[in-house]
Design an enzyme around this catalytic site. Structure first.
Site, PDB file in Angstrom:
ATOM      1  CB  ALA A  67      -0.928  -0.007   1.203  1.00 15.57           C
ATOM      2  CG  ASP A 158      -6.037  -2.793  -7.011  1.00 13.53           C
ATOM      3  OD1 ASP A 158      -5.559  -3.907  -6.704  1.00 13.53           O
ATOM      4  OD2 ASP A 158      -6.007  -2.353  -8.177  1.00 13.53           O
ATOM      5  CG  HIS A 178      -5.616 -11.873 -16.040  1.00 11.53           C
ATOM      6  ND1 HIS A 178      -6.750 -11.219 -16.462  1.00 11.53           N
ATOM      7  CD2 HIS A 178      -4.734 -10.916 -15.695  1.00 11.53           C
ATOM      8  CE1 HIS A 178      -6.550  -9.908 -16.372  1.00 11.53           C
ATOM      9  NE2 HIS A 178      -5.339  -9.707 -15.903  1.00 11.53           N
ATOM     10  CB  THR A 190      -1.333  -9.533 -22.978  1.00  9.59           C
ATOM     11  OG1 THR A 190      -1.753  -9.838 -21.646  1.00  9.59           O
ATOM     12  CG2 THR A 190      -2.511  -9.088 -23.795  1.00  9.59           C
ATOM     13  CD  GLU A 248      -0.871  -9.874 -15.376  1.00  9.29           C
ATOM     14  OE1 GLU A 248      -1.626  -9.871 -14.395  1.00  9.29           O
ATOM     15  OE2 GLU A 248      -1.172  -9.367 -16.478  1.00  9.29           O
ATOM     16  CG  ASP A 271     -12.546  -5.937 -12.790  1.00  6.66           C
ATOM     17  OD1 ASP A 271     -13.650  -5.355 -12.684  1.00  6.66           O
ATOM     18  OD2 ASP A 271     -11.475  -5.333 -12.988  1.00  6.66           O
TER      19      ASP A 271
HETATM   20  C1  5GW Z   1       0.039   1.213  -9.729  1.00  2.00           C
HETATM   21  C2  5GW Z   1      -0.231   1.681 -10.998  1.00  2.00           C
HETATM   22  C3  5GW Z   1      -0.200   3.042 -11.270  1.00  2.00           C
HETATM   23  C4  5GW Z   1       0.113   3.918 -10.264  1.00  2.00           C
HETATM   24  C5  5GW Z   1       0.384   3.444  -8.985  1.00  2.00           C
HETATM   25  C6  5GW Z   1       0.360   2.080  -8.714  1.00  2.00           C
HETATM   26  C7  5GW Z   1       0.612   1.611  -7.367  1.00  2.00           C
HETATM   27  C8  5GW Z   1       0.559   0.231  -7.092  1.00  2.00           C
HETATM   28  C9  5GW Z   1       0.839   2.487  -6.268  1.00  2.00           C
HETATM   29  O1  5GW Z   1       0.936   3.728  -6.398  1.00  2.00           O
HETATM   30  N1  5GW Z   1       0.982   1.990  -5.022  1.00  2.00           N
HETATM   31  C10 5GW Z   1       0.898   0.642  -4.777  1.00  2.00           C
HETATM   32  O2  5GW Z   1       0.999   0.232  -3.609  1.00  2.00           O
HETATM   33  N2  5GW Z   1       0.739  -0.233  -5.817  1.00  2.00           N
HETATM   34  C11 5GW Z   1       0.715  -1.673  -5.520  1.00  2.00           C
HETATM   35  O3  5GW Z   1       0.917  -2.433  -6.706  1.00  2.00           O
HETATM   36  C12 5GW Z   1      -0.647  -2.070  -4.971  1.00  2.00           C
HETATM   37  O4  5GW Z   1      -0.508  -3.142  -4.051  1.00  2.00           O
HETATM   38  C13 5GW Z   1      -1.372  -2.533  -6.224  1.00  2.00           C
HETATM   39  O5  5GW Z   1      -2.486  -3.344  -5.954  1.00  2.00           O
HETATM   40  C14 5GW Z   1      -0.248  -3.226  -6.953  1.00  2.00           C
HETATM   41  C15 5GW Z   1      -0.456  -3.400  -8.468  1.00  2.00           C
HETATM   42  O6  5GW Z   1      -0.901  -2.195  -9.058  1.00  2.00           O
HETATM   43  P1  5GW Z   1      -2.385  -2.103  -9.642  1.00  2.00           P
HETATM   44  O7  5GW Z   1      -3.317  -2.760  -8.666  1.00  2.00           O
HETATM   45  O8  5GW Z   1      -2.712  -0.685  -9.972  1.00  2.00           O
HETATM   46  O9  5GW Z   1      -2.317  -2.953 -10.951  1.00  2.00           O
HETATM   47  P2  5GW Z   1      -3.580  -3.550 -11.760  1.00  2.00           P
HETATM   48  O10 5GW Z   1      -2.926  -4.436 -12.806  1.00  2.00           O
HETATM   49  O11 5GW Z   1      -4.440  -4.342 -10.815  1.00  2.00           O
HETATM   50  O12 5GW Z   1      -4.354  -2.392 -12.347  1.00  2.00           O
HETATM   51 MN    MN Z   2      -4.739  -4.356  -8.798  1.00  2.00          MN
END
Ligand code: 5GW
Ligand code: MN
Length: 297
Positions: A67, A158, A178, A190, A248, A271
């Site tokens: 986080a 998230d 996925h 991908t 990933e 999702d």
């Molecule tokens: C990730 C993408 C863009 C900008 C910030 C982040 C981000 C990810 C961040 O600012 N802070 C952070 O703790 N993370 C961690 O990386 C979270 O645990 C997050 O769940 C993980 C992966 O990023 P996600 O969830 O945005 O990726 P997707 O593929 O689920 O959209």
């Molecule tokens: Mn995520």
């Protein structure tokens, strides 16, 4: 604790005795890979039997979550939902990696459950925040986790748990299908397709497309995975290439060469934007809707 003995060979249906061997619980989905790893779907496991087995071993499960920066806002909902649905009745350590320990709210946890805050730096680039999870996890396995837990589960923050996620997921090494790719032609996966990257997977290779947001296993196996992925990410960086889907892509490459011993169905990473499907009887771990622009700026 005792386990009520139930007959595992027969089951009664419509007043008739059915032999379990002739009555597969699911015929609508693949429940076993060609290398004999189970794929976990609702209906394929007996949770009382598994809970008993893991209780006898007195296992402790670590849950790692990052986080960093604005993603701190997801933490409270994440932990509260984990208190309700994640590994009920077992010993759990939450390992929260954050750059703002002071911003973590006080939360009441059930007995047998602990929250450990681990301070990490934040990186200017978001791809780096995501990718450096690999490095942090492998370093902390060595430093701490291996003394404290038997299994490690590594997830995105998230998300919220919205149904049972228990010991049925545990194995030497597990990955998760996925939600966007379980029903697509593998040619559409991908994967990283540039040969210059360490994550490269040629067309017509690769088994499944795994999600970066949910993997785990025994400490030794998660150590090997995270260390290897971190090294591959660093090698790419030196060669000025970054894999298409970051960590990933590297997980997918790792699982190509080191087959997971268990696979979680998309029940474990769904999702709601993907809609509802008949094969999906439960949504156990759900992506939180986020305003991408606001949260990532
Ligand atoms: C990730 C993408 C863009 C900008 C910030 C982040 C981000 C990810 C961040 O600012 N802070 C952070 O703790 N993370 C961690 O990386 C979270 O645990 C997050 O769940 C993980 C992966 O990023 P996600 O969830 O945005 O990726 P997707 O593929 O689920 O959209
Ligand atoms: Mn995520």
């Amino acid at each position: 604790m005792s386990l009520q003995i139930t007959c595992t060979t027969t089951t009664i249906q419509n007043g008739e005795e059915m032999y379990r061997i002739l009555k597969p619980p699911r015929t609508d989905v693949l429940v076993m890979t060609p290398w004999f790893a189970p794929i976990v779907w609702d209906g394929t496991f007996d949770i009382d039997l598994l809970d008993y087995k893991f209780k006898m071993r007195n296992v402790t499960i670590g849950l790692t979550v990052f986080a960093v920066k604005k993603y701190i806002i997801f933490l409270q909902g994440f932990i509260e939902s984990a208190e309700n649905y994640f590994m009920q009745g077992h010993q759990v350590n939450y390992y929260v990696f954050t750059d703002q320990p002071e911003a973590v709210p006080q939360m009441n946890l059930k007995p047998g459950r602990n929250l450990v805050l681990l301070v990490v730096q934040s990186y200017p680039q978001w791809q780096e925040i995501s990718m450096h999870r690999m490095e942090m996890i492998y370093l902390f396995i060595q430093k701490r986790f291996k003394k404290e837990v038997d299994y490690l589960v590594c997830v995105d923050v998230d998300m919220t748990f919205s149904d049972h996620v228990g010991v049925e997921i545990l194995d030497n090494l597990f990955g998760t299908l996925h939600p966007a790719f379980y029903d697509t032609n593998p040619i559409e996966y991908t994967y990283e397709r540039r040969i210059e990257s360490e994550a490269y997977i040629p067309f017509y290779e690769g088994d499944f497309y795994y999600a970066g947001g949910f993997f785990g296993g025994k400490l030794k196996e998660v150590f090997l995975l995270t260390k290897r992925c971190h090294e591959a990410i660093m090698k790419d960086k030196n060669n000025e290439i970054e894999a298409i889907w970051h960590d990933e892509s590297h997980i997918n490459k790792y699982f190509l060469n080191h087959k997971p011993t268990k696979i979680l169905s998309p029940e474990y990473l769904w999702d709601n934007d993907m809609g509802n499907r008949n094969i999906l009887r439960k949504k156990r771990f759900l992506a939180v809707r986020k305003n991408h622009k606001a949260i990532r700026s």
